[in-house]
Each structure stands twice: as C-alpha cells, then as structure tokens.
Enzyme design. Structure first.
Site, PDB file in Angstrom:
ATOM      1  N   HIS A  55       0.724  -1.213  -0.037  1.00  0.00           N
ATOM      2  CA  HIS A  55      -0.044  -0.178  -0.066  1.00  0.00           C
ATOM      3  C   HIS A  55       0.835   1.248  -0.138  1.00  0.00           C
ATOM      4  O   HIS A  55       2.211   1.026   0.062  1.00  0.00           O
ATOM      5  CB  HIS A  55      -0.862   0.070   1.317  1.00  0.00           C
ATOM      6  CG  HIS A  55      -0.347  -0.234   2.715  1.00  0.00           C
ATOM      7  ND1 HIS A  55       0.642   0.729   3.186  1.00  0.00           N
ATOM      8  CD2 HIS A  55      -0.418  -1.170   3.422  1.00  0.00           C
ATOM      9  CE1 HIS A  55       0.992   0.416   4.187  1.00  0.00           C
ATOM     10  NE2 HIS A  55       0.307  -0.790   4.653  1.00  0.00           N
ATOM     11  N   HIS A  98       3.735   1.360   2.593  1.00  0.00           N
ATOM     12  CA  HIS A  98       4.906   0.865   2.048  1.00  0.00           C
ATOM     13  C   HIS A  98       5.586   1.505   1.077  1.00  0.00           C
ATOM     14  O   HIS A  98       6.959   1.746   1.104  1.00  0.00           O
ATOM     15  CB  HIS A  98       4.830  -0.622   1.824  1.00  0.00           C
ATOM     16  CG  HIS A  98       3.745  -1.598   2.481  1.00  0.00           C
ATOM     17  ND1 HIS A  98       2.934  -2.251   2.385  1.00  0.00           N
ATOM     18  CD2 HIS A  98       4.334  -1.937   3.545  1.00  0.00           C
ATOM     19  CE1 HIS A  98       2.150  -2.854   3.151  1.00  0.00           C
ATOM     20  NE2 HIS A  98       3.082  -2.700   4.069  1.00  0.00           N
ATOM     21  N   CYS A 125       1.474 -10.673  20.378  1.00  0.00           N
ATOM     22  CA  CYS A 125       0.567 -10.100  19.407  1.00  0.00           C
ATOM     23  C   CYS A 125       1.065 -10.416  17.907  1.00  0.00           C
ATOM     24  O   CYS A 125       2.049 -10.195  17.797  1.00  0.00           O
ATOM     25  CB  CYS A 125       0.685  -8.496  19.559  1.00  0.00           C
ATOM     26  SG  CYS A 125      -0.161  -7.602  18.013  1.00  0.00           S
ATOM     27  N   CYS A 151       2.193  -7.454  15.802  1.00  0.00           N
ATOM     28  CA  CYS A 151       3.386  -6.979  15.948  1.00  0.00           C
ATOM     29  C   CYS A 151       4.399  -8.030  15.833  1.00  0.00           C
ATOM     30  O   CYS A 151       5.832  -7.571  15.577  1.00  0.00           O
ATOM     31  CB  CYS A 151       3.539  -6.528  17.285  1.00  0.00           C
ATOM     32  SG  CYS A 151       2.578  -4.914  17.691  1.00  0.00           S
ATOM     33  N   CYS A 155      -3.724  -4.819  22.056  1.00  0.00           N
ATOM     34  CA  CYS A 155      -2.533  -4.395  21.753  1.00  0.00           C
ATOM     35  C   CYS A 155      -3.098  -2.759  21.089  1.00  0.00           C
ATOM     36  O   CYS A 155      -3.893  -2.797  20.034  1.00  0.00           O
ATOM     37  CB  CYS A 155      -1.886  -5.023  20.404  1.00  0.00           C
ATOM     38  SG  CYS A 155      -0.597  -4.037  19.057  1.00  0.00           S
ATOM     39  N   HIS A 171      -2.596  -2.771  17.055  1.00  0.00           N
ATOM     40  CA  HIS A 171      -3.561  -3.516  16.127  1.00  0.00           C
ATOM     41  C   HIS A 171      -4.990  -3.661  16.656  1.00  0.00           C
ATOM     42  O   HIS A 171      -5.775  -4.436  16.064  1.00  0.00           O
ATOM     43  CB  HIS A 171      -2.857  -4.798  15.902  1.00  0.00           C
ATOM     44  CG  HIS A 171      -1.540  -4.904  15.223  1.00  0.00           C
ATOM     45  ND1 HIS A 171      -0.507  -4.769  15.795  1.00  0.00           N
ATOM     46  CD2 HIS A 171      -1.309  -5.029  13.965  1.00  0.00           C
ATOM     47  CE1 HIS A 171       0.528  -4.416  14.801  1.00  0.00           C
ATOM     48  NE2 HIS A 171      -0.022  -4.475  13.807  1.00  0.00           N
ATOM     49  N   LYS A 181      -5.946   6.902   9.665  1.00  0.00           N
ATOM     50  CA  LYS A 181      -5.035   5.821   9.821  1.00  0.00           C
ATOM     51  C   LYS A 181      -5.658   4.645   8.595  1.00  0.00           C
ATOM     52  O   LYS A 181      -6.798   4.569   8.487  1.00  0.00           O
ATOM     53  CB  LYS A 181      -4.974   5.229  10.927  1.00  0.00           C
ATOM     54  CG  LYS A 181      -3.804   4.429  11.271  1.00  0.00           C
ATOM     55  CD  LYS A 181      -3.410   3.903  12.615  1.00  0.00           C
ATOM     56  CE  LYS A 181      -2.515   2.936  12.572  1.00  0.00           C
ATOM     57  NZ  LYS A 181      -2.217   2.144  14.046  1.00  0.00           N
ATOM     58  N   LYS A 223      -7.391  -2.140   6.838  1.00  0.00           N
ATOM     59  CA  LYS A 223      -8.306  -2.977   6.231  1.00  0.00           C
ATOM     60  C   LYS A 223      -9.720  -2.908   6.791  1.00  0.00           C
ATOM     61  O   LYS A 223     -10.645  -2.798   5.913  1.00  0.00           O
ATOM     62  CB  LYS A 223      -7.806  -4.333   6.297  1.00  0.00           C
ATOM     63  CG  LYS A 223      -6.709  -4.818   5.455  1.00  0.00           C
ATOM     64  CD  LYS A 223      -6.745  -6.457   5.285  1.00  0.00           C
ATOM     65  CE  LYS A 223      -5.370  -6.583   4.306  1.00  0.00           C
ATOM     66  NZ  LYS A 223      -4.831  -7.782   4.515  1.00  0.00           N
TER      67      LYS A 223
HETATM   68  N1  MSP Z   1       8.422  -6.791   8.319  1.00  0.00           N
HETATM   69  C1  MSP Z   1       8.753  -5.916   9.193  1.00  0.00           C
HETATM   70  C2  MSP Z   1       9.890  -5.045   9.348  1.00  0.00           C
HETATM   71  C3  MSP Z   1      11.024  -5.638   9.405  1.00  0.00           C
HETATM   72  S1  MSP Z   1      12.586  -4.617   9.064  1.00  0.00           S
HETATM   73  C4  MSP Z   1      13.775  -5.682   9.351  1.00  0.00           C
HETATM   74  C5  MSP Z   1       7.534  -4.658   9.118  1.00  0.00           C
HETATM   75  N2  MSP Z   1       6.725  -5.092   8.014  1.00  0.00           N
HETATM   76  S2  MSP Z   1       5.388  -3.831   7.515  1.00  0.00           S
HETATM   77  O1  MSP Z   1       5.259  -4.627   6.199  1.00  0.00           O
HETATM   78  O2  MSP Z   1       4.408  -4.015   8.545  1.00  0.00           O
HETATM   79  O3  MSP Z   1       6.038  -2.649   7.365  1.00  0.00           O
HETATM   80  C6  MSP Z   1       7.281  -2.336   6.480  1.00  0.00           C
HETATM   81  C7  MSP Z   1       7.568  -0.712   6.560  1.00  0.00           C
HETATM   82  O4  MSP Z   1       6.278  -0.144   6.200  1.00  0.00           O
HETATM   83  C8  MSP Z   1       7.725  -0.335   8.095  1.00  0.00           C
HETATM   84  O5  MSP Z   1       8.878   0.506   8.197  1.00  0.00           O
HETATM   85  C9  MSP Z   1       6.308   0.347   8.309  1.00  0.00           C
HETATM   86  O6  MSP Z   1       6.738   1.396   9.428  1.00  0.00           O
HETATM   87  C10 MSP Z   1       5.997   0.998   7.085  1.00  0.00           C
HETATM   88  N3  MSP Z   1       4.946   1.463   7.251  1.00  0.00           N
HETATM   89  C11 MSP Z   1       3.659   0.571   7.124  1.00  0.00           C
HETATM   90  N4  MSP Z   1       2.428   1.432   6.944  1.00  0.00           N
HETATM   91  C12 MSP Z   1       2.825   2.476   7.032  1.00  0.00           C
HETATM   92  C13 MSP Z   1       2.017   3.592   6.809  1.00  0.00           C
HETATM   93  N5  MSP Z   1       0.865   3.636   6.888  1.00  0.00           N
HETATM   94  N6  MSP Z   1       2.775   4.697   6.666  1.00  0.00           N
HETATM   95  C14 MSP Z   1       4.215   4.821   6.315  1.00  0.00           C
HETATM   96  N7  MSP Z   1       4.818   3.716   6.567  1.00  0.00           N
HETATM   97  C15 MSP Z   1       4.042   2.535   6.914  1.00  0.00           C
HETATM   98  O7  MSP Z   1       7.112  -3.968  10.006  1.00  0.00           O
END
Ligand code: MSP
Length: 520
Positions: A18, A21, A126, A129, A144, A147, A299, A302
């Site tokens: 999304h 990411h 959790c 997390c 949590c 979540h 925020k 889903k």
């Molecule tokens: N797999 C772990 C990270 C391991 S790093 C050794 C993880 N994955 S995640 O898919 O949940 O998130 C990946 C990255 O995307 C994280 O840095 C997270 O902060 C970022 N984001 C997820 N949702 C976000 C937003 N809505 N906005 C900005 N960044 C976000 O955590």
C-alpha cells in the site's frame, strides 16, 4: 572511494503493498538517487519479510502453502516498486536460502557465545506486531494499541537473547552519537524504552509456529521473526559468521541509513543494535524513523477499507510515469512526522510545483528561444544572472539531504524555480525582443535555461522521468555528479527544434475518477 548505502524495512507479505510501504521505498530511493550524484558507489537494499505466524495463518485460510503465498505477494511488492521506478541494487527475501543459512549461523554463534539461553516463558503475544507485549504496552481494554486486538497468552520454552547485557552499551552509543537515531525528537523515546528493557524471546516452539527458520542445533524451535528479519541487513550484503564476507559487505557495511517506520524503531535501535554488539559487527551509522502516511487524515486499515495501493493511484490519474506520485509522497510529510495523502492535495501539489512552476517555465522559455532565435544559443547570450542563487541552492539541497530533510530539499528546488519565474516576468524577454534589445533578450533566456539544467539535476532523484525529458530538451547528461556541474551548462549552437519542444509534465486535470476503485 566514497560509498553510500541505505536500506528500507522489509515488508511483510501477508498483504499487498500500500502507499505506506510505498512512501518508505520512495523516500529511500530518492535519497539513494541523490547520493548517486555525490558518492562513487551507492548500494540500496530492500526486500520482503516472509516468515511468521501471520503468514502461516493467512496461507492456511487461503488453502495454499506459506511459500506459495510468499511467492505471490513478494512478486506484488517487486511489481509495485518497478512501477514506481524504485532502483534498489538488491531485493532480499527472507526465504532465500543464503539468508536462511546465515541466520542459522548467526543464531548458533550467539548461542555459543552465551548471548542466547533457553528459558520457560509465559507471555502475551501479538501476531500483528509479531512480538511479546508487556502489560504496560496494552491499552485500557487489554488490547495491543497498534492492532486493536487482544494478544494471545503463550506459554513456551523459548530461546532468549541477553539484551540486558548490552543495555548500558546501547544507551552510551545513543548518547555519544547524536545522529544515530533520527529525527532527533525520537531519541528520548528510545532512551525511555531502554530503561525497562528485558531479555527478548528469539525463538518459538515449532509446535506453535512452523513457518520459520529452524534452529540448527534444536529443530524443535524456529527462529523468531525479528532476529530473522533484522539480519537481512547484513545477509543481504553477504555477511558471514566465519569472517568470509562478500565484497558488498566490505564496501557497504556499516550502512549510512536504515530507513524504517516509527512503529519499528524499538526493534532497530535496541534489539538490532544489541544483536550486532553481540556478534561483534559494526553498528549502522544512522537509523531514520519516518512517520506514517494517513489517508484523508485517517489511519489506513483494512477494516476501515481505506487501504490505497500506489498502482491504483497511478491508474486513476492515468499517470504515464510515477514521478508525480514520487514527488508528492516525498513532500507529504515534514521532518519525520506523519504525512497525509488525499487526491485533492496530490493533484494541487503536483500541478503547482511540477506543471505550473517548473514544467511551464521550461516550456515557455524554449518556445521563446525557438520563436526569437530559431532554437539557437548564441555565444553572446552566455551570461547567467541567477548563478549565485543557483549555486547556493545546489549546496542547500545537499545539506537538506545530509540532514534527511527531503521535503526541505524539494522546496529549495521549487523556490529556485519560483525565483526564475519571477526573473522572467520582471525582465519580460518578449518586450526586450520587441524593443530590439536582442542581446538582453537572449541573456534572459540563457539564464533561465541554464538554471533549468541545474533544476533537472537536482530534481532527478525525485522525478527521474521528468528530469530525463528535461535533459533531452536541454542536451546535457543527466547522470553527471554534482561536482561536475559547471557554471554554464548549455552548449552554443542549435539547442532545440520546434518538434522537440514538448511539456515535460502534464497537469493532472483529469476528473478524479475511480477513487472508489482505489480502496482495496
Ligand atoms: N517486516 C517488518 C519490518 C522488518 S525490518 C527488518 C514490518 N513490515 S510491515 O510490512 O509491517 O512494514 C514495513 C514498513 O512499512 C515499516 O517500516 C512500516 O513502518 C512501514 N509502514 C507500514 N504502514 C505505513 C504507513 N501507513 N505509512 C508509512 N509507513 C508505513 O514492520
């Protein structure tokens, strides 16, 4: 040789990419591309995080194997990053064999050194997390807070990493290195977390979690997600516990930045640092925690149904290149705070900065050069009246990047273009031409076009397609380093023909269609 290296977090593959990411990958890509114009060699590492209970459960619910789910979704991330012109040097998947082997070796080394021990444990887990939570981490309903879900009570015999052994050393490192955690306002938060730190669980019983890397010396346990995931930063560069590390590791470790979201700062600035200290591996130079991207100030989730993918934005605006989205995302949050995406803001920002300001100025000026001088730059026109301001901006933009102020860098570039727009309006080359002041008119056009070369070089990191188009029109090499920027960058003689002039960025005037389709 000067090198620069940077990593992103690796994304969980239990869902599709999304724009949260995407924001992180765009930011990192922009920083990497900027330093390509400064360092001799740059390395950018990204990837996907593929183990853990969440993947196991999602795969089960879909009636496919975890590996099938990982393959499908990892590809979705790779495809999205391609669409956004994310130019990483390596994409690591934690299911890659070399990664799994090195993670096993890392675990054994820590075990041999006495940094890992076995311990019976009861705790609240959790799965969102992928970590254990203490009572103080929960909200008033016992959920949590990230979540909004009750953690599961888990009782297992697990391996634990002696994080407490490294507590003082970590605190000391953070205090002695003020740029280690960025932005600065996050430092205290980490120091507070360190106050109550405990040893951390680094494995799970295979009876409860199957989808993970097996502990080599104890196949009843799998290595728990964080030690697996965090290690990607060194396995991806070719680290080996026996000291036979690959060239990339020698060239690019320690990295200049780990770019991550604020929600996983604790894992990076405490857990990862403890693990590296225990391994005797140098620490990363800096960890930068960005804020979160909200959708229309909410925020993304889903359950709210407001999760937006980068692909859907590109499709709904009918974008031919990702530049507009890259530019918007990079400027949507200031100084590591949360940012916001809305269709209206997106359209307004890119129309103002990329179309009306930069694109339009270039187009207008080239058209005048064609109309008045048949597209020729004459020797006597060479006189850039805005050179001081331009040189100052080139320095300021670099300084912004050194301070990870990406939004600030973009606004410096746009200010330079503002200045140039003002200069052209104040000097009215159309009037100068009419009055027969040909030389003055030529100099004004030269000033703008020469400045536009610098704008293209500066904005290249943000908008690589627009800058390539600008370079094509202005006939210079977009891949030069900043140190090779000359005062005068335009060649004399024929610069452009009528057929070659085209807008480098089209306004987003299309009706905002398909905003419903964006919601996944
Ligand atoms: N797999 C772990 C990270 C391991 S790093 C050794 C993880 N994955 S995640 O898919 O949940 O998130 C990946 C990255 O995307 C994280 O840095 C997270 O902060 C970022 N984001 C997820 N949702 C976000 C937003 N809505 N906005 C900005 N960044 C976000 O955590």
């Amino acid at each position: 040789m000067e090198t620069f290296s940077i990593t992103t977090a690796i994304d969980y593959v239990n869902g599709e990419p999304h724009i949260g990411h995407a924001y992180e990958k765009i930011l990192t890509d922009i920083v990497a591309r900027h330093y390509k114009k400064r360092a001799d060699k740059v390395f950018f590492l990204s990837g996907t995080d593929e183990h853990g209970i969440k993947i196991q459960k999602t795969a089960k619910s879909l009636n496919i194997t975890p590996k099938e789910l990982c393959d499908k979704n990892s590809k979705a991330f790779i495809d999205s990053w391609k669409l956004l012109d994310i130019e990483y040097n390596k994409f690591i998947r934690t299911t890659d064999d070399y990664h799994k082997k090195t993670v096993q070796d890392i675990f054994e080394k820590l075990l041999e050194n006495g940094d890992i021990y076995k311990h019976k444990y009861k705790g609240l887990y959790c799965s969102g997390c992928e970590c254990f939570l203490a009572d103080k981490d929960l909200d008033e309903n016992g959920n949590c807070p990230i979540h909004n879900k009750k953690p599961e009570l888990v009782e297992e015999e697990n391996y634990f990493f002696k994080l407490t052994k490294y507590k003082d050393k970590i605190i000391d490192h953070i205090k002695k290195n003020p740029k280690f955690i960025q932005p600065e306002f996050r430092v205290q938060e980490v120091l507070n977390q360190l106050e109550n730190i405990e040893d951390i669980s680094v494995s799970r019983a295979k009876t409860n979690v199957e989808w993970g890397i097996e502990v080599k010396s104890d196949p009843t346990q799998v290595i728990y997600v964080w030690i697996d995931a965090l290690s990607n930063y060194i396995t991806g560069l070719g680290y080996s516990t026996d000291g036979n590390c690959e060239e990339n590791f020698k060239d690019f470790w320690p990295v200049n930045y780990h770019i991550i979201g604020k929600d996983i700062l604790k894992f990076h600035s405490i857990y990862w640092i403890g693990i590296l200290m225990a391994l005797g591996v140098e620490l990363p130079k800096s960890i930068y925690a960005h804020g979160w991207i909200m959708i229309d100030k909410n925020k993304m989730s889903k359950s709210t149904g407001n999760v937006i993918s980068p692909k859907s934005i590109m499709e709904s605006f009918n974008l031919k290149s990702p530049d507009a989205l890259r530019y918007f995302m990079a400027t949507s949050a200031i100084g590591g705070k949360d940012g916001n995406y809305s269709d209206i803001d997106f359209k307004e920002k890119v129309n103002a900065d990329l179309a009306n300001n930069i694109g339009n100025l270039l187009n207008r000026t080239l058209n005048m050069l064609f109309k008045y001088f048949d597209g020729d730059i004459k020797e006597e026109f060479i006189n850039d009246n805005l050179i001081n301001k331009t040189e100052e901006t080139i320095k300021e933009v670099q300084l912004c990047f050194d301070n990870m102020d990406i939004q600030g860098a973009a606004s410096k570039i746009v200010s330079l273009s503002d200045e140039a727009n003002k200069y052209v309006n104040d000097n009215a080359p159309w009037t100068l031409y009419k009055e027969g002041k040909i030389l003055e008119c030529g100099c004004v056009l030269y000033t703008i076009l020469n400045l536009m070369v610098k704008i293209a070089l500066l904005i290249d990191a943000f908008c690589p397609n627009i800058s390539k188009d600008m370079a094509q029109e202005l006939k210079f090499d977009i891949n030069i380093k900043f140190k090779d920027i000359k005062k005068n960058m335009l060649k004399t003689g024929k610069l452009i023909t009528k057929e070659e002039i085209h807008p480098v960025f089209l306004r987003l005037d299309s009706e905002i269609i398909g905003s419903e389709a964006k919601k996944g």
